[in-house]
Design an enzyme around this catalytic site. Sequence first.
Site, PDB file in Angstrom:
ATOM      1  N   ALA A  58      23.635  46.660  94.464  1.00  0.00           N
ATOM      2  CA  ALA A  58      25.204  46.422  94.111  1.00  0.00           C
ATOM      3  C   ALA A  58      25.924  45.334  94.706  1.00  0.00           C
ATOM      4  CB  ALA A  58      25.780  47.560  93.518  1.00  0.00           C
ATOM      5  N   GLN A 208      11.489  50.265  96.437  1.00  0.00           N
ATOM      6  CA  GLN A 208      12.698  50.040  97.386  1.00  0.00           C
ATOM      7  C   GLN A 208      12.460  50.929  98.581  1.00  0.00           C
ATOM      8  OE1 GLN A 208      12.955  50.045  94.016  1.00  0.00           O
ATOM      9  NE2 GLN A 208      14.547  48.563  93.475  1.00  0.00           N
ATOM     10  N   ASP A 249      25.387  52.000  91.588  1.00  0.00           N
ATOM     11  CA  ASP A 249      25.550  50.595  91.048  1.00  0.00           C
ATOM     12  C   ASP A 249      26.896  50.567  90.201  1.00  0.00           C
ATOM     13  OD1 ASP A 249      22.599  50.866  91.523  1.00  0.00           O
ATOM     14  OD2 ASP A 249      22.984  48.688  91.303  1.00  0.00           O
TER      15      ASP A 249
HETATM   16  O1  MRU Z   1      17.385  47.462  91.529  1.00  0.00           O
HETATM   17  P1  MRU Z   1      17.951  47.625  92.729  1.00  0.00           P
HETATM   18  O2  MRU Z   1      17.145  47.570  93.822  1.00  0.00           O
HETATM   19  O3  MRU Z   1      19.227  46.395  92.660  1.00  0.00           O
HETATM   20  O4  MRU Z   1      18.930  48.845  92.706  1.00  0.00           O
HETATM   21  C1  MRU Z   1      19.500  49.062  93.872  1.00  0.00           C
HETATM   22  C2  MRU Z   1      20.417  50.520  93.761  1.00  0.00           C
HETATM   23  O5  MRU Z   1      20.056  51.362  92.909  1.00  0.00           O
HETATM   24  C3  MRU Z   1      21.105  50.998  94.897  1.00  0.00           C
HETATM   25  O6  MRU Z   1      21.044  52.294  95.197  1.00  0.00           O
HETATM   26  C4  MRU Z   1      22.659  50.512  94.664  1.00  0.00           C
HETATM   27  O7  MRU Z   1      22.702  49.248  94.112  1.00  0.00           O
HETATM   28  C5  MRU Z   1      23.251  50.632  95.850  1.00  0.00           C
HETATM   29  S1  MRU Z   1      23.015  49.435  97.294  1.00  0.00           S
HETATM   30  C6  MRU Z   1      24.161  49.866  98.342  1.00  0.00           C
END
Ligand code: MRU
Length: 362
Positions: A58, A208, A249
């Site tokens: 995010a 991830q 997010d």
């Molecule tokens: O699909 P992504 O990899 O963008 O999802 C990211 C997440 O869900 C993270 O936990 C969230 O963005 C927090 S990042 C500090």
Amino acid sequence: MMRHVGIVAESNVIAIEWKNNQLRLLDQRVLPGEVSWVEHHHVSQVVRSITDMVVRGAPAIGITAAYGVVLAARARFKESPTDWLRLIQLDIDALAASRPTAVNLFWALERLTAVCNCTEEGVDPEGVLLAEAFAIHESDLAANHAMGQLGAEVISAEGEAGTYVMTHCNAGALATAGYGTALGVIRSAHAQGLIEGVYADETRPWLQGARLTCWELQQDNVPVTLNVDGAAAQLMATGQIGWVIVGADRITANGDVANKIGTYGLAILAQYHGVKVMVVAPTTTIDMNLFDGEDIPIEEREASEVTRFAEFDVAPMGTAAINPVFDVTPSNLIDVIVTERGAVTAPFETGIAAIMNKDNLH
Ligand code: MRU
């Protein structure tokens, strides 16, 4: 285990750079196999990189979008010094449509739009927009360091809750300006001797956890053990895990949290096993326009992310698959939300309202 209260860890991992008047992003699609950077000269490349997840997480999406507006302004002002303000709206709309769930994207675009609107007619806006993008970038890094320390203090105050923590997805330096939210707390807590190590959920389907969190923590010598998502309950049952620590997010006014798919299930497992849940996110992730999580737009990505693994099919041709990439954890499953302005516990509605009304608003 020795405790070193107050020690702050550092991290050399970065994913976003403004260099030679261009935006450079570490390509997170190819980590850990390749460490390669993608250069962006035009806002359309930035939109594609957010949608395709060259950059993700995010806060990182918000910072990237801010630099995207700078690139857009450069091209639009060149195209028409008198009409750029109208034309740039098309680029801002394209950036806003790149991914729907992380509210940091919309927050950053609002900040850059406000600067655009204040620019005098006929004056090149690139300099002031770049200063705003730098400010967003720098304040995110500062917020992560503050949250790292606050989160470590929360763990310390809870005493020997457990020597290991579990995290999901990647909420680290790769997902932010640096240091990370959940991984920032983990870095600080590890440096202070409060935790021994981290279990990283692999985080199907984009991995991830496996690809990014393991890589990132290895760069900074934080002990990390990878587990498949389905192993979380069994690991919690062994009693070693004191905390689940994740990012967010979007957090609504009542404390509901949208985060990577699987977070909701993890929070339910945590409650069952008496494991505490900490959500770590800057106030830029809090959406005071939504009261609860029901109205958070949840991104759905292609079914092929589920039915295929790299270039291999993992399901028979024609298999129907559904791929929501975020879920919403209700606030009653969360023990603490750590922001740069303080840690909030239940009742979340009051606590969140209090930190959002603090004088030091961005
Ligand atoms: O699909 P992504 O990899 O963008 O999802 C990211 C997440 O869900 C993270 O936990 C969230 O963005 C927090 S990042 C500090």
